[in-house]
Write an enzyme that holds these catalytic residues in place. Structure first.
Site, PDB file in Angstrom:
ATOM      1  N   CYS A 249      34.970  39.228  35.119  1.00  0.00           N
ATOM      2  CA  CYS A 249      34.565  38.121  35.978  1.00  0.00           C
ATOM      3  C   CYS A 249      33.837  38.647  37.211  1.00  0.00           C
ATOM      4  O   CYS A 249      34.300  39.596  37.860  1.00  0.00           O
ATOM      5  CB  CYS A 249      35.801  37.332  36.415  1.00  0.00           C
ATOM      6  SG  CYS A 249      35.432  36.018  37.609  1.00  0.00           S
ATOM      7  N   GLU A 279      44.279  43.044  36.600  1.00  0.00           N
ATOM      8  CA  GLU A 279      43.193  42.980  37.577  1.00  0.00           C
ATOM      9  C   GLU A 279      43.434  43.922  38.738  1.00  0.00           C
ATOM     10  O   GLU A 279      42.523  44.636  39.178  1.00  0.00           O
ATOM     11  CB  GLU A 279      43.013  41.550  38.088  1.00  0.00           C
ATOM     12  CG  GLU A 279      41.861  41.427  39.079  1.00  0.00           C
ATOM     13  CD  GLU A 279      41.803  40.078  39.777  1.00  0.00           C
ATOM     14  OE1 GLU A 279      41.453  40.051  40.971  1.00  0.00           O
ATOM     15  OE2 GLU A 279      42.100  39.062  39.128  1.00  0.00           O
ATOM     16  N   THR A 342      42.289  38.190  42.735  1.00  0.00           N
ATOM     17  CA  THR A 342      41.569  36.930  42.962  1.00  0.00           C
ATOM     18  C   THR A 342      42.405  35.691  42.695  1.00  0.00           C
ATOM     19  O   THR A 342      42.048  34.599  43.136  1.00  0.00           O
ATOM     20  CB  THR A 342      40.309  36.865  42.075  1.00  0.00           C
ATOM     21  OG1 THR A 342      40.694  36.983  40.701  1.00  0.00           O
ATOM     22  CG2 THR A 342      39.340  37.968  42.423  1.00  0.00           C
ATOM     23  N   CYS A 380      39.007  33.786  44.597  1.00  0.00           N
ATOM     24  CA  CYS A 380      38.090  33.102  43.684  1.00  0.00           C
ATOM     25  C   CYS A 380      37.986  31.624  44.050  1.00  0.00           C
ATOM     26  O   CYS A 380      38.989  30.963  44.322  1.00  0.00           O
ATOM     27  CB  CYS A 380      38.605  33.273  42.263  1.00  0.00           C
ATOM     28  SG  CYS A 380      37.836  32.220  41.046  1.00  0.00           S
TER      29      CYS A 380
END
Length: 493
Positions: A249, A279, A342, A380
């Protein structure tokens, strides 16, 4: 720093050495003097002598574009460098990532030849007429005694949709000619990952806590999931000549840029996230020095140690899995840059940032705070929009309970559950519609991570259910859950 190795950057002489743009001799001299002064005062090792100033001026000349040499760097290599010695030819992690992305074996754009077919597959599998009709009816559905109130922002985000479609495009493009692997779940949703497996995509197994890439042949294809992958994994796959399809992403990549900025500013990255989350593992691999805090309580523990000192052994034991190699809290908490996973709860990230900034002001003074603390907004947009939407439903005060649909290991979904829970409204987190049993029982995950079964969870009589879903959840999965609830509720009449 031009041709200077990483160890020099750690001397915190950045006021002069970061100047890579063209400048005149006078500016260079001023920057060099400021740098030497900073080293002399802060570190107390290089004295402010004519010889040291000359060395700094030489280093400044080495940073002018087009003259990339490590000769000046060698003059300024003191023994107090925090990190290990490095050669002038060593690349930064960001530079190495750029080199990897330039390889012919690296694809981050997808496959045009299969895009139309992949889009059709996505539509057929993941869209829902029921959800579409609710969007045009004020996000409301009423049938008999039951009313569903859908959050205005929910479900698949752009980054997740992009990752899943790229994986489907890759499978269609390579077909049976190549064996396709993925380094982790493509996203945190069991149904979507099962679809990947049904398409023949193989998941890299984990053996004794580590991924086992031995089954990957050099001419195979490896997909990197939406969470990203570590630099070490990318390096290994690139060195082997494996074809990489990168679905990371872009918001995750934005965080990687942030930790790179921390490194270039001589700062330790303090990452708000879960140290075991894919992540955060990937993000940490792009940092030099880092510490990971999962919540405000851990951040306050770090701040207290930073301001007041404490038991170093206890500190290291508490964060043994959440710090970089060689981390020293007495050294690496002097300058901090905040980054985040995020999918974390934005209000908590902001609160942590304010607490860190306040602590740096207290320790070093308001005029020095920008030298010791840095932060970027890397939450995000989709995460924040979904959090805001469920907040709005909570504030309407007419919701009896919430149903939150999304993977049990999905961080952004878990944070959605926390919002109604904190407001005292029952919230049930299910990962698939099958958790809604015909006997009017529900299998759900609590905010504390327990998996429980509740009998007779749907009451008799009128009920209003707020519905939302995590960023990894397709609309069709939400519709499946709502249809099951309607059937169960009708059986209670």
């Amino acid at each position: 720093l031009g041709g200077c190795p990483a160890s020099l950057r750690d001397t915190r002489t950045a006021p002069m050495l970061r100047a890579r743009r063209r400048t005149d001799g006078f500016s260079i001299a001023l920057a060099a003097l400021a740098s030497i002064s900073a080293v002399g005062l802060v570190v107390g090792i290089i004295p402010e002598t004519p010889a040291s100033v000359s060395a700094a001026l030489a280093a400044a000349r080495a940073t002018i574009p087009g003259i990339r040499t490590s000769a000046a760097c060698r003059q300024l290599r003191p023994s107090f460098a925090v990190r290990s010695e490095a050669t002038a030819a060593e690349k930064t992690k960001r530079e190495e990532l750029k080199d990897i992305k330039r390889k012919e074996t690296f694809n981050r754009m997808g496959f045009k030849d299969t895009r139309a077919d992949a889009e059709k597959e996505m539509f057929d599998e993941f869209q829902s007429d029921l959800i579409k009709s609710m969007r045009t009816n004020y996000y409301t559905l009423k049938e008999g005694d039951i009313t569903f109130r859908l959050a205005k922002d929910f479900g698949f985000c752009w980054g997740v949709e992009r990752a899943v479609q790229m994986a489907i495009e890759a499978q269609m493009h390579y077909g049976k000619d190549k064996t396709i692997h993925i380094t982790n779940e493509i996203i945190h949703n069991p149904g979507v990952n099962e679809k990947m497996a049904d398409m023949g995509i193989k998941f890299i197994p984990v053996v004794d806590g580590a991924k086992d890439f031995s089954q990957v042949a050099d001419d195979d294809v490896v997909i990197l999931p939406a969470f990203g992958a570590t630099l070490e994994e990318m390096r290994m796959l690139t060195d082997r000549g494996v074809q990489i399809v990168d679905t990371t992403c872009p918001w995750v990549s934005k965080v990687w840029n942030s930790v790179d900025a921390h490194t270039r500013s001589g700062m330790t990255s303090i990452i708000h996230g879960t140290w075991s989350h894919e992540e955060t593992i990937a993000t940490a691999s792009f940092a030099e020095d880092y510490i990971i805090v999962k919540n405000m309580a851990e951040a306050e523990y770090v701040i207290n140690y930073m301001l007041n000192g404490g038991d170093k052994a206890e500190f290291m034991e508490k964060f043994k899995n959440a710090v970089s190699k060689g981390f020293d809290p007495d050294v690496h908490l002097r300058k901090l840059g905040l980054a985040n996973q995020t999918t974390m709860y934005k209000k908590e990230t902001k609160a942590i940032g304010k607490a860190l900034q306040k602590a740096m002001m207290k320790k070093y003074g308001p005029d020095k705070v920008n030298e010791h603390y840095m932060e970027f907004d890397t939450i995000c947009d989709a995460t924040q929009e979904r959090q805001d939407a469920i907040h709005d439903l909570v504030e309407e005060k007419d919701i009896d309970m919430f149903l939150v649909v999304g993977g049990w290991d999905s961080s952004n979904t878990r944070h959605l559950v926390e919002i109604p829970d904190m407001a005292g409204i029952p919230a049930y987190h299910i990962d698939r519609a099958e958790r809604l049993l015909p006997t009017n029982a529900i299998e759900y995950r609590t905010v504390d991570g327990e998996i429980k079964t509740l009998e007779n969870w749907l009451p008799s009589g009128p009920v209003t259910i707020g519905v939302t879903s995590g960023a990894s959840t397709p609309d069709s999965y939400v519709a499946d859950a709502m249809n099951r609830i309607k059937l169960i509720k009708s059986s209670l009449a």
